[in-house]
Design an enzyme around this catalytic site. Sequence first.
Site, PDB file in Angstrom:
ATOM      1  N   HIS A   1      -6.465  -6.382 -13.569  1.00  0.00           N
ATOM      2  CA  HIS A   1      -5.248  -5.672 -14.275  1.00  0.00           C
ATOM      3  C   HIS A   1      -5.733  -4.871 -15.650  1.00  0.00           C
ATOM      4  CE1 HIS A   1      -2.262  -7.197 -11.095  1.00  0.00           C
ATOM      5  NE2 HIS A   1      -3.300  -6.272 -10.472  1.00  0.00           N
TER       6      HIS A   1
ATOM      7  N   ASN B   1       0.707  -1.366   0.008  1.00  0.00           N
ATOM      8  CA  ASN B   1       0.161  -0.032  -0.075  1.00  0.00           C
ATOM      9  C   ASN B   1       0.729   1.277   0.125  1.00  0.00           C
ATOM     10  OD1 ASN B   1      -2.338  -1.497   0.276  1.00  0.00           O
ATOM     11  ND2 ASN B   1      -2.524  -1.750   2.359  1.00  0.00           N
TER      12      ASN B   1
END
Length: 342
Positions: free
Chosen positions: A208, A109
């Site tokens: 993706h 993250n």
Amino acid sequence: MLAKAPFSTLNMAKSLNHLIVLCFLVVAPVCLSMKSQGGPLYPQFYGHSCPKVEEIVWSVVAKAVAKERRMAASLLRLHFHDCFVKGCDGGVLLDSSGTLVSEKRSNPNRNSARGFEVIDEIKAAVEKECPMTVSCADILAITARDATVLTGGPSWVVPLGRRDTLDASLSGSNYNIPAPNNTFQTILTKFKLKGLDLVDLVALSGSHTIGDARCTSFRQRLYNQSGNGQPDNTLNQAYASVLRTRCPQSGGDQTLFNLDYATPFKFDNSYYKNLLAYKGLLSSDQILVTKNQASMNLVKQYAENNALFFQHFAQSMVKMGNIAPLTGSRGEIRRVCRRVNP
């Protein structure tokens, strides 16, 4: 032009009448097994307490994506990174405070997770409409669906009723979220530990088809350890040559590259076509073709059949969204998504 909202206010009554039917048509196996997987989530959870919640979420997400196309992928990713840690509980949204260490600091993250301000805006609008009613975890789930639809992807009925966690898990975020350099077996194991299977892995990897990755996430595929400049032999050499022009052996770590070079802002099956051409950007993408026959067969099916990909993606998103939800009296409904209630 923005896509039409999945559930507008004008069509709310009609939509509610068809929710169960849609659930069985689109995600029947998941809906039937939902209770055993962790909680009584159901689409009409806010039907009386906050009937405009999905309209509000759609409005804010549509505005954010219109302002910045990349935001759709970022919001979809937040839901993934939330669910893979301790379950879909809004933990990824918490800031560090006191003894609580934010998951935003984790390797998956840090410097990459984004979209928190959009979630803040949604939460503020929902709180104004129906205070202390809708969880941040549910907002993430609805947002992920809307971000997908806004980029041309499939819609699905979102089961609701999650509550928000009171803590975060930095270690869980570091170790449970699949990483770009993980082996195929490691990634599959991480999925299986969350109750997801091979089909879920290949279908959800299709997210993706939108979004970006940083140079540092795939540099090892462009330059081997001896430094002779030879690319990974599972990477198309012409494509690798193009990538090296903006991703040098050192420096440029944060430079962004489209995960799907062909249609980077359109949710479609070109991601799978890229993999078959050995033009998957991340190692974790390309291994779906090079390391497992069953996953390669699925990649081929999705590359040939966009509708099948959409169907499986929608099913897997509902399944993922049901990972260990907090329900009943567990957790809380946060007033602000960044911190637990005082």
